[in-house]
Design a protein around this motif. Sequence first.
Motif, PDB file in Angstrom:
ATOM      1  N   THR A  72      58.356  -9.509   7.986  1.00 22.43           N
ATOM      2  CA  THR A  72      57.843  -9.497   9.350  1.00 22.43           C
ATOM      3  C   THR A  72      58.450 -10.674  10.105  1.00 22.43           C
ATOM      4  N   ILE A  73      59.158 -10.344  11.175  1.00 24.86           N
ATOM      5  CA  ILE A  73      59.717 -11.351  12.078  1.00 24.86           C
ATOM      6  C   ILE A  73      59.267 -10.959  13.475  1.00 24.86           C
ATOM      7  N   GLY A  74      58.388 -11.767  14.049  1.00 24.45           N
ATOM      8  CA  GLY A  74      57.798 -11.411  15.346  1.00 24.45           C
ATOM      9  C   GLY A  74      56.979 -10.141  15.195  1.00 24.45           C
TER      10      GLY A  74
ATOM     11  N   THR B 234      57.517 -14.523   9.484  1.00 19.91           N
ATOM     12  CA  THR B 234      56.129 -14.971   9.448  1.00 19.91           C
ATOM     13  C   THR B 234      55.436 -14.466   8.188  1.00 19.91           C
ATOM     14  N   GLU B 235      55.957 -13.369   7.622  1.00 22.68           N
ATOM     15  CA  GLU B 235      55.432 -12.849   6.358  1.00 22.68           C
ATOM     16  C   GLU B 235      56.549 -12.125   5.619  1.00 22.68           C
TER      17      GLU B 235
ATOM     18  N   SER C  47      52.802 -15.790   2.566  1.00 13.44           N
ATOM     19  CA  SER C  47      51.651 -16.530   3.090  1.00 13.44           C
ATOM     20  C   SER C  47      50.778 -17.143   1.997  1.00 13.44           C
TER      21      SER C  47
ATOM     22  N   ALA D  31      63.075 -17.004   9.861  1.00 11.68           N
ATOM     23  CA  ALA D  31      62.029 -16.950  10.886  1.00 11.68           C
ATOM     24  C   ALA D  31      60.880 -16.007  10.501  1.00 11.68           C
TER      25      ALA D  31
END
Length: 107
Positions: free
Chosen positions: A96-98, A35-36, A57, A33
């Motif tokens: 980074t997650i959330g 995001t980065e 990313s 999950a």
Amino acid sequence: MIRIVKGESKVIQVPVMRVSSGNLAETEMDVSAATEIKWILAASPTSTTAVLTKLKSTNGVTFDTDGKDGLVNVAISDTESKALNAGLLFWQVQVTIGANIYRDMTI
């Protein structure tokens, strides 16, 4: 800690580990999950200056499978390795997650 030969293209498989509070046993972290994911290569374990940075990313960091196993791949091109000084290098992963940022340092 890793060794990279100048001019070498290399894919490094990196396990992202989690240490639970009060438990020193490390387990691989589910990063599916994320995001980065930021992979930082430095000349020493205490250095705050990155000699090379790779990001999920920008496809510099990819999942080995689906990220649930905590394994990511970092691709280093021959051009990037030519710019590195010879010797042992140290890496750190930031996930980074959330709103949470997790750090895993390999010395």
